[in-house]
Design a protein around this motif. Structure first.
Motif, PDB file in Angstrom:
ATOM      1  N   TRP A 196       0.935  -1.135   0.040  1.00 53.72           N
ATOM      2  CA  TRP A 196      -0.048   0.196  -0.068  1.00 53.72           C
ATOM      3  C   TRP A 196       0.862   1.278   0.048  1.00 53.72           C
ATOM      4  CZ3 TRP A 196      -3.540  -2.702   4.167  1.00 53.72           C
ATOM      5  CH2 TRP A 196      -4.467  -3.272   3.482  1.00 53.72           C
ATOM      6  N   GLY A 197       0.296   2.359  -0.502  1.00 55.35           N
ATOM      7  CA  GLY A 197       1.163   3.540  -0.682  1.00 55.35           C
ATOM      8  C   GLY A 197       1.407   4.122   0.657  1.00 55.35           C
ATOM      9  N   GLU A 198       2.783   4.242   0.800  1.00 53.99           N
ATOM     10  CA  GLU A 198       3.511   4.598   2.160  1.00 53.99           C
ATOM     11  C   GLU A 198       4.498   5.814   1.743  1.00 53.99           C
ATOM     12  OE1 GLU A 198       5.045   1.605   4.646  1.00 53.99           O
ATOM     13  OE2 GLU A 198       3.075   0.791   4.676  1.00 53.99           O
ATOM     14  N   PRO A 199       4.734   6.580   2.903  1.00 52.02           N
ATOM     15  CA  PRO A 199       5.945   7.441   2.590  1.00 52.02           C
ATOM     16  C   PRO A 199       7.151   6.869   1.989  1.00 52.02           C
ATOM     17  CG  PRO A 199       5.021   7.856   4.688  1.00 52.02           C
ATOM     18  CD  PRO A 199       4.440   6.642   4.238  1.00 52.02           C
ATOM     19  N   LEU A 200       7.957   7.650   1.089  1.00 49.38           N
ATOM     20  CA  LEU A 200       8.667   7.221   0.084  1.00 49.38           C
ATOM     21  C   LEU A 200      10.152   6.251   1.190  1.00 49.38           C
ATOM     22  CD1 LEU A 200       9.564  10.032  -2.167  1.00 49.38           C
ATOM     23  CD2 LEU A 200       8.661   8.009  -2.716  1.00 49.38           C
ATOM     24  N   ASP A 201      10.264   6.917   2.253  1.00 47.99           N
ATOM     25  CA  ASP A 201      11.308   5.967   3.000  1.00 47.99           C
ATOM     26  C   ASP A 201      10.877   4.599   3.283  1.00 47.99           C
ATOM     27  OD1 ASP A 201       9.296   7.223   4.648  1.00 47.99           O
ATOM     28  OD2 ASP A 201      11.217   7.703   6.347  1.00 47.99           O
ATOM     29  N   ARG A 202       9.591   4.959   3.945  1.00 45.60           N
ATOM     30  CA  ARG A 202       8.855   3.411   4.159  1.00 45.60           C
ATOM     31  C   ARG A 202       8.898   2.359   3.029  1.00 45.60           C
ATOM     32  NH1 ARG A 202       6.327   3.989   9.230  1.00 45.60           N
ATOM     33  NH2 ARG A 202       5.880   1.787   9.067  1.00 45.60           N
ATOM     34  N   THR A 203       8.403   3.110   1.877  1.00 46.04           N
ATOM     35  CA  THR A 203       8.319   2.077   0.627  1.00 46.04           C
ATOM     36  C   THR A 203       9.675   1.679   0.292  1.00 46.04           C
ATOM     37  OG1 THR A 203       6.364   3.411  -0.060  1.00 46.04           O
ATOM     38  CG2 THR A 203       7.499   2.224  -1.523  1.00 46.04           C
ATOM     39  N   ARG A 204      10.499   2.264   0.332  1.00 47.33           N
ATOM     40  CA  ARG A 204      11.989   1.897   0.160  1.00 47.33           C
ATOM     41  C   ARG A 204      12.442   0.755   1.074  1.00 47.33           C
ATOM     42  NH1 ARG A 204      14.404   6.009   1.160  1.00 47.33           N
ATOM     43  NH2 ARG A 204      14.607   6.846  -1.133  1.00 47.33           N
ATOM     44  N   GLU A 205      11.863   0.719   2.388  1.00 46.56           N
ATOM     45  CA  GLU A 205      12.264  -0.271   3.322  1.00 46.56           C
ATOM     46  C   GLU A 205      11.696  -1.549   2.741  1.00 46.56           C
ATOM     47  OE1 GLU A 205      10.902   1.027   7.153  1.00 46.56           O
ATOM     48  OE2 GLU A 205      12.463   2.661   7.422  1.00 46.56           O
ATOM     49  N   GLN A 206      10.418  -1.374   2.476  1.00 44.96           N
ATOM     50  CA  GLN A 206       9.473  -2.489   2.089  1.00 44.96           C
ATOM     51  C   GLN A 206      10.163  -3.323   0.636  1.00 44.96           C
ATOM     52  OE1 GLN A 206       5.651  -3.234   3.298  1.00 44.96           O
ATOM     53  NE2 GLN A 206       5.058  -1.089   2.674  1.00 44.96           N
ATOM     54  N   ILE A 207      10.408  -2.443  -0.158  1.00 44.42           N
ATOM     55  CA  ILE A 207      11.038  -2.923  -1.390  1.00 44.42           C
ATOM     56  C   ILE A 207      12.561  -3.755  -1.157  1.00 44.42           C
ATOM     57  CG2 ILE A 207      12.225  -2.179  -3.553  1.00 44.42           C
ATOM     58  CD1 ILE A 207      10.311   0.032  -3.885  1.00 44.42           C
ATOM     59  N   GLU A 208      13.143  -3.223  -0.090  1.00 47.45           N
ATOM     60  CA  GLU A 208      14.414  -3.645   0.150  1.00 47.45           C
ATOM     61  C   GLU A 208      14.165  -4.967   0.824  1.00 47.45           C
ATOM     62  OE1 GLU A 208      16.167  -0.761   2.457  1.00 47.45           O
ATOM     63  OE2 GLU A 208      17.093   0.222   0.975  1.00 47.45           O
ATOM     64  N   ARG A 209      13.026  -5.039   1.663  1.00 51.72           N
ATOM     65  CA  ARG A 209      12.866  -6.373   2.426  1.00 51.72           C
ATOM     66  C   ARG A 209      12.151  -7.317   1.298  1.00 51.72           C
ATOM     67  NH1 ARG A 209      10.378  -8.073   7.464  1.00 51.72           N
ATOM     68  NH2 ARG A 209      10.599 -10.491   7.132  1.00 51.72           N
ATOM     69  N   VAL A 210      11.488  -7.162   0.532  1.00 50.54           N
ATOM     70  CA  VAL A 210      11.090  -7.969  -0.903  1.00 50.54           C
ATOM     71  C   VAL A 210      12.529  -8.519  -1.549  1.00 50.54           C
ATOM     72  CG1 VAL A 210       9.920  -8.224  -2.768  1.00 50.54           C
ATOM     73  CG2 VAL A 210       8.854  -7.155  -1.002  1.00 50.54           C
ATOM     74  N   HIS A 211      13.148  -7.696  -1.761  1.00 54.46           N
ATOM     75  CA  HIS A 211      14.514  -8.056  -2.446  1.00 54.46           C
ATOM     76  C   HIS A 211      15.267  -8.900  -1.551  1.00 54.46           C
ATOM     77  CE1 HIS A 211      14.608  -4.542  -5.471  1.00 54.46           C
ATOM     78  NE2 HIS A 211      13.266  -5.068  -5.711  1.00 54.46           N
ATOM     79  N   THR A 212      15.435  -8.807  -0.346  1.00 51.32           N
ATOM     80  CA  THR A 212      16.207  -9.674   0.565  1.00 51.32           C
ATOM     81  C   THR A 212      15.368 -11.019   0.472  1.00 51.32           C
ATOM     82  OG1 THR A 212      17.174  -7.800   2.079  1.00 51.32           O
ATOM     83  CG2 THR A 212      17.086  -9.829   2.979  1.00 51.32           C
ATOM     84  N   GLU A 213      14.279 -10.968   0.821  1.00 52.28           N
ATOM     85  CA  GLU A 213      13.587 -12.462   1.109  1.00 52.28           C
ATOM     86  C   GLU A 213      13.680 -13.048  -0.232  1.00 52.28           C
ATOM     87  OE1 GLU A 213      12.711 -13.756   3.733  1.00 52.28           O
ATOM     88  OE2 GLU A 213      12.346 -11.979   5.072  1.00 52.28           O
ATOM     89  N   ALA A 214      13.465 -12.544  -1.560  1.00 53.61           N
ATOM     90  CA  ALA A 214      13.628 -13.169  -2.657  1.00 53.61           C
ATOM     91  C   ALA A 214      14.793 -13.680  -2.891  1.00 53.61           C
ATOM     92  CB  ALA A 214      13.245 -12.233  -3.876  1.00 53.61           C
ATOM     93  N   ALA A 215      16.077 -12.957  -2.708  1.00 61.39           N
ATOM     94  CA  ALA A 215      17.344 -13.485  -2.545  1.00 61.39           C
ATOM     95  C   ALA A 215      17.542 -14.604  -1.937  1.00 61.39           C
ATOM     96  CB  ALA A 215      18.530 -12.410  -2.277  1.00 61.39           C
ATOM     97  N   ALA A 216      17.122 -14.545  -0.488  1.00 67.47           N
ATOM     98  CA  ALA A 216      17.153 -15.833   0.406  1.00 67.47           C
ATOM     99  C   ALA A 216      16.559 -16.957  -0.105  1.00 67.47           C
ATOM    100  CB  ALA A 216      16.433 -15.492   1.729  1.00 67.47           C
ATOM    101  N   ALA A 217      15.453 -16.931  -0.869  1.00 71.07           N
ATOM    102  CA  ALA A 217      14.570 -17.879  -1.414  1.00 71.07           C
ATOM    103  C   ALA A 217      15.305 -18.423  -2.758  1.00 71.07           C
ATOM    104  CB  ALA A 217      13.042 -17.435  -1.768  1.00 71.07           C
ATOM    105  N   GLY A 218      16.241 -17.882  -3.120  1.00 71.91           N
ATOM    106  CA  GLY A 218      17.153 -18.417  -4.463  1.00 71.91           C
ATOM    107  C   GLY A 218      16.705 -17.702  -5.577  1.00 71.91           C
ATOM    108  N   ARG A 219      16.095 -16.383  -5.557  1.00 74.20           N
ATOM    109  CA  ARG A 219      15.890 -15.980  -6.717  1.00 74.20           C
ATOM    110  C   ARG A 219      16.778 -14.918  -7.252  1.00 74.20           C
ATOM    111  NH1 ARG A 219       9.373 -14.126  -6.630  1.00 74.20           N
ATOM    112  NH2 ARG A 219       9.862 -13.574  -8.825  1.00 74.20           N
ATOM    113  N   ALA A 220      16.998 -15.195  -8.634  1.00 70.15           N
ATOM    114  CA  ALA A 220      17.901 -13.982  -9.089  1.00 70.15           C
ATOM    115  C   ALA A 220      17.303 -12.737  -9.433  1.00 70.15           C
ATOM    116  CB  ALA A 220      18.624 -14.833 -10.420  1.00 70.15           C
TER     117      ALA A 220
END
Length: 375
Positions: A196-220
């Motif tokens: 959901w739409g959040e302030p830019l800094d909070r959205t950045r945190e969520q994007i980083e979390r998605v990328h971290t979890e994707a890497a942990a799941a073995g996704r390139a």
């Protein structure tokens, strides 16, 4: 990378500000609102899911037969059907629509709403079930040979689809959530991760979390990111804010008329789902963030779904959306409070600006890449 725009498909014109003026189930209105999106530059529309609402796959099939280019995003709760049946339904819809189907899997963040259809699992159990469910659906779409499955929630042998999705097209899997369990499942399985739409800094945190979890799941390659907003647009900044405060007043009036609630699905106070809790925490910190993000509508609705607004002129709202694009958001969900007219206005006045500026960014990146190769 091109930016995509997601709108809403509904069978009546009710919103948080307005009681419906159409029939509760109005196929004509459904066709009008989807056509408004198709004619004004939107990429796809969402057929939402609620325990008491119309069955969304039937609405998607109805729409596919009447409109030829708009893409269809079907919301689906795993508790309502077996995954083999769901995979068959989705493949059939993809064939009927000529390869225009995507699926948004909803795990469910409200125990009471889930219980209305007999789902008594805990939240963590629901996410584990969704993970298994999505994997089965994907395998059914991809497999030309029968397969067996013996898991924690589903058990079957020798299943194969005679009708699979359109050749060369696999329906996109969309997923959302803000809890730890949601990030793990969605980052591992989704093509698009929705926040959901959040302030830019909070959205950045969520994007980083998605990328971290994707890497942990073995996704390139991590999922693309989808962010959702309520646009409030007018020709001048002053008029936009006047409109915003009128909308807020109408939300409060409608809430009072309905006895302090707006939806049977979502409580105004103490929501269970992490996404709504985040929206209310942000609203408690202030009403305005970044350039035009306004949290008063989220506060008034209890953080119900997509409820933070972007308030301003078309140029100001487009500039705000481009800031999210620059963070990595590639799918923008937007839904006004006057569903039909706002879909037209956003499509006419905001989408072209965003698309033009994204094209400029893409061209600059391509030019820089070509120069680097030449060097």
């Amino acid at each position: 990378m091109p930016v995509e725009f997601l709108g809403i498909a509904t069978t009546n014109d009710a919103s948080e500000t307005t009681a419906r003026t159409t029939a509760a189930f109005d196929p004509g209105y459904l066709e009008r609102i989807v056509r408004a999106h198709e004619d004004n530059g939107w990429t796809r529309v969402l057929f939402a899911y609620g325990s008491s609402g119309p069955e969304p796959s039937a609405l998607a099939a109805y729409t596919a037969a009447r409109l030829q280019s708009i893409e269809l995003l079907l919301a689906h709760r795993p508790n309502v059907s077996y995954p083999t049946y769901a995979a068959k339904t989705f493949a059939t819809l993809d064939q009927l629509s000529g390869g225009r189907l995507s699926v948004h899997f909803i795990t469910g963040g409200n125990d009471y709403e889930q219980g209305r259809e007999g789902d008594t699992l805990t939240k963590d159990e629901r996410y584990a079930r969704t993970h298994e469910y999505i994997r089965i659906v994907k395998q059914a779409w991809a497999s030309a040979e029968p397969f067996d499955h013996h898991g924690d929630f589903y058990d079957f042998d020798d299943f194969v689809l005679d009708t699979r999705p359109v050749a060369g097209h696999t329906p996109t899997v969309s997923f959302g959530g803000s809890s730890d369990a949601a990030f793990k499942v969605g980052a591992a399985e989704a093509d698009i991760y929705a926040v959901w739409g959040e302030p830019l800094d909070r959205t950045r945190e969520q994007i980083e979390r998605v990328h971290t979890e994707a890497a942990a799941a073995g996704r390139a390659t991590p999922p693309r990111i989808h962010a959702a907003f309520r646009p409030i647009v007018a020709p001048t900044e002053e008029l936009a804010w006047e409109k915003a405060h009128r909308i807020l007043g109408r939300i409060e009036e409608r809430k009072a008329a309905l006895g302090g609630t707006l939806s049977r699905r979502h409580p105004i106070d103490k929501p269970e789902n992490a996404g709504s809790q985040r929206l209310l925490e942000i609203a408690a910190q202030g009403e305005r963030f970044d350039s035009v993000l306004w949290t008063a509508t989220a506060k008034a609705t209890g953080g119900a779904g997509n409820s933070n607004a972007l308030v301003g002129t078309p140029e100001q709202v487009a500039e705000a959306l481009l800031a999210y694009y620059d963070l990595g958001v590639r799918v923008i969900s937007a839904r006004g409070y006057d569903l039909l007219d706002d879909a037209v206005d956003f499509g006419r006045y905001v989408i072209p600006i965003v698309r033009e500026e994204v094209a400029k960014r893409d061209a600059a990146l391509a030019e820089a890449a070509a120069a680097e190769v030449a060097a």
